[in-house]
Scaffold this active site. Structure first.
Site: not given
Length: 134
Positions: A16-19
């Site tokens: 995943t990314d930061f979100s």
């Protein structure tokens, strides 16, 4: 066209990314695993193909992807993979990533068969497997 192969994949934090949504490039890994497992389920060992006399291997030539709905951390996904077209030295593979019955992503992937860095004709036995006849 071959019968679809389903590969379950769980989304981890690293995907995943930061979100908390799956990072777009992580889907490429999921799709690659799906293509590898389609071949493995059909009895095709890519390391044996490469180590064989012809040194055959596959390389992605073109990929068209539609990201429809994001996946999230801890989702359990299914990577659906099937051969859509088999040509002399290439294969078109149709893939989808699903969460339950919801389609999150579709991809059409043209994979080239290579040996010695040059296009190589697919062996007849491999062609039959990929076409669902073997």
């Amino acid at each position: 066209m071959s019968a679809p192969h389903l590969l379950p994949v769980r989304v981890y934090y690293e995907d995943t990314d930061f979100s908390g949504l799956v990072y777009h490039a992580s889907y490429l890994r999921f799709l690659e695993r799906g293509r590898t497992e389609l071949l493995r389920a059909a009895g095709v060992d890519q390391s044996v193909l490469h180590a064989g006399g012809e040194g055959l291997f596959f390389a992605v030539r073109r990929m068209t992807i539609d990201w429809l709905v994001p996946a999230r951390m801890d989702d359990v996904l299914a990577v659906e993979t099937r051969t859509a077209e088999v040509r002399g030295a290439s294969i078109v593979i149709a893939q989808r990533i699903l969460r339950d019955a919801q389609v999150l992503l579709t991809a059409d992937v043209r994979v080239a068969a290579l040996a010695g860095g040059r296009p190589a004709r697919l062996p007849d036995a491999l062609r039959a497997i990929l076409e669902g006849r073997g």
